[in-house]
Design an enzyme around this catalytic site. Sequence first.
Site, PDB file in Angstrom:
ATOM      1  N   PHE A  52       3.480   5.368 -13.941  1.00 53.20           N
ATOM      2  CA  PHE A  52       1.680   5.594 -13.678  1.00 53.20           C
ATOM      3  C   PHE A  52       1.543   6.517 -12.371  1.00 53.20           C
ATOM      4  CE2 PHE A  52       1.425   3.048  -9.771  1.00 53.20           C
ATOM      5  CZ  PHE A  52       2.502   2.643  -9.673  1.00 53.20           C
ATOM      6  N   HIS A  94      10.283   4.504  -3.461  1.00 51.87           N
ATOM      7  CA  HIS A  94       9.601   3.918  -2.356  1.00 51.87           C
ATOM      8  C   HIS A  94       9.258   2.465  -2.348  1.00 51.87           C
ATOM      9  CE1 HIS A  94       6.830   5.264  -5.598  1.00 51.87           C
ATOM     10  NE2 HIS A  94       5.721   4.553  -4.992  1.00 51.87           N
ATOM     11  N   ARG A  95       8.503   1.909  -3.653  1.00 56.17           N
ATOM     12  CA  ARG A  95       8.504   0.803  -3.680  1.00 56.17           C
ATOM     13  C   ARG A  95       9.664  -0.273  -4.026  1.00 56.17           C
ATOM     14  NH1 ARG A  95       4.274   1.210  -5.905  1.00 56.17           N
ATOM     15  NH2 ARG A  95       5.107   1.729  -7.758  1.00 56.17           N
ATOM     16  N   ASP A 147       0.932  -1.203  -0.173  1.00 57.40           N
ATOM     17  CA  ASP A 147      -0.008  -0.090   0.120  1.00 57.40           C
ATOM     18  C   ASP A 147       1.008   1.315  -0.026  1.00 57.40           C
ATOM     19  OD1 ASP A 147      -2.781   0.961  -0.243  1.00 57.40           O
ATOM     20  OD2 ASP A 147      -2.552   1.556   1.875  1.00 57.40           O
TER      21      ASP A 147
HETATM   22  P1  IMP Z   1      -1.398   1.847  -4.129  1.00 59.68           P
HETATM   23  O1  IMP Z   1      -1.536   1.487  -2.745  1.00 59.68           O
HETATM   24  O2  IMP Z   1      -0.016   1.176  -4.649  1.00 59.68           O
HETATM   25  O3  IMP Z   1      -2.507   1.609  -5.070  1.00 59.68           O
HETATM   26  O4  IMP Z   1      -1.212   3.332  -4.489  1.00 59.68           O
HETATM   27  C1  IMP Z   1      -2.131   4.555  -3.965  1.00 59.68           C
HETATM   28  C2  IMP Z   1      -2.056   5.437  -5.150  1.00 59.68           C
HETATM   29  O5  IMP Z   1      -0.737   5.960  -5.468  1.00 59.68           O
HETATM   30  C3  IMP Z   1      -2.604   5.363  -6.431  1.00 59.68           C
HETATM   31  O6  IMP Z   1      -3.233   6.248  -6.977  1.00 59.68           O
HETATM   32  C4  IMP Z   1      -1.172   5.173  -7.403  1.00 59.68           C
HETATM   33  O7  IMP Z   1      -1.519   5.602  -8.419  1.00 59.68           O
HETATM   34  C5  IMP Z   1      -0.265   6.053  -6.529  1.00 59.68           C
HETATM   35  N1  IMP Z   1       1.050   5.347  -6.515  1.00 59.68           N
HETATM   36  C6  IMP Z   1       1.625   4.298  -6.360  1.00 59.68           C
HETATM   37  N2  IMP Z   1       2.609   4.057  -6.497  1.00 59.68           N
HETATM   38  C7  IMP Z   1       2.917   5.169  -7.203  1.00 59.68           C
HETATM   39  C8  IMP Z   1       4.371   5.418  -8.089  1.00 59.68           C
HETATM   40  O8  IMP Z   1       5.195   4.455  -8.047  1.00 59.68           O
HETATM   41  N3  IMP Z   1       4.018   6.405  -8.787  1.00 59.68           N
HETATM   42  C9  IMP Z   1       3.041   7.267  -8.848  1.00 59.68           C
HETATM   43  N4  IMP Z   1       2.001   6.868  -8.205  1.00 59.68           N
HETATM   44  C10 IMP Z   1       2.186   5.787  -7.350  1.00 59.68           C
END
Ligand code: IMP
Length: 198
Positions: free
Chosen positions: A153, A181-182, A73
């Site tokens: 994205f 981050h990821r 998340d």
């Molecule tokens: P999620 O928890 O990974 O689904 O991310 C939550 C929100 O953050 C979503 O709107 C994603 O588009 C945005 N998000 C997550 N990771 C990234 C990234 O690496 N780049 C840009 N937006 C991100």
Amino acid sequence: MTNDKIELVFASNNPHKLSEIRRIAGDRYHILSLDEIGCHDDIPETADTLEGNSLIKARWIKEKYGYDCFADDTGLHVDALGGAPGVMSARYAGEACSPEDNMTLLLHNLEGVKDRKARFRTVITLIMGDEEVQFSGEVEGSIATERSGCQGFGYDPIFIATETGMRFAEMSPDDKNRISHRGRAVAKLFDYLTSKEV
Ligand code: IMP
């Protein structure tokens, strides 16, 4: 295990995230998406923290489908907005909104704001057998005043990483993975998995 590969479900169908994670995981792991295990559930994300939501998603897969798995998340935290959109990043502009809608609202809310410091933070929950472990990763940056770049994205066209001075949407997938981050949270996850193998 298939062909000596370690099988793990990643609780996502986001093709960008799956490709980022498969690049980091390498040949040792077979990373399955939710589609690939026949999971089409709308998994609730009802916690008010990244830790809570990633735990809900990972437990859902383990309990209903029986797979060892990990779930992430992510939140984009903007200082001038008191940490918003944070845990609401995916739904910042409303339940059925697009990444475009989210960026438009964020740029609108930061109009005229000088301090544009922000960070992405990811929390990953790994469940292997009955063990649950969490890993986190962060990247510092700032929010641009307009979109640029076509890679990645989500908020990538408006997030300028401090370390490179470039937007994530202007960086190659490998360059983004190295500092994101990821990427950082996933690197900790695979370091941990490797340490358990020896
Ligand atoms: P999620 O928890 O990974 O689904 O991310 C939550 C929100 O953050 C979503 O709107 C994603 O588009 C945005 N998000 C997550 N990771 C990234 C990234 O690496 N780049 C840009 N937006 C991100």
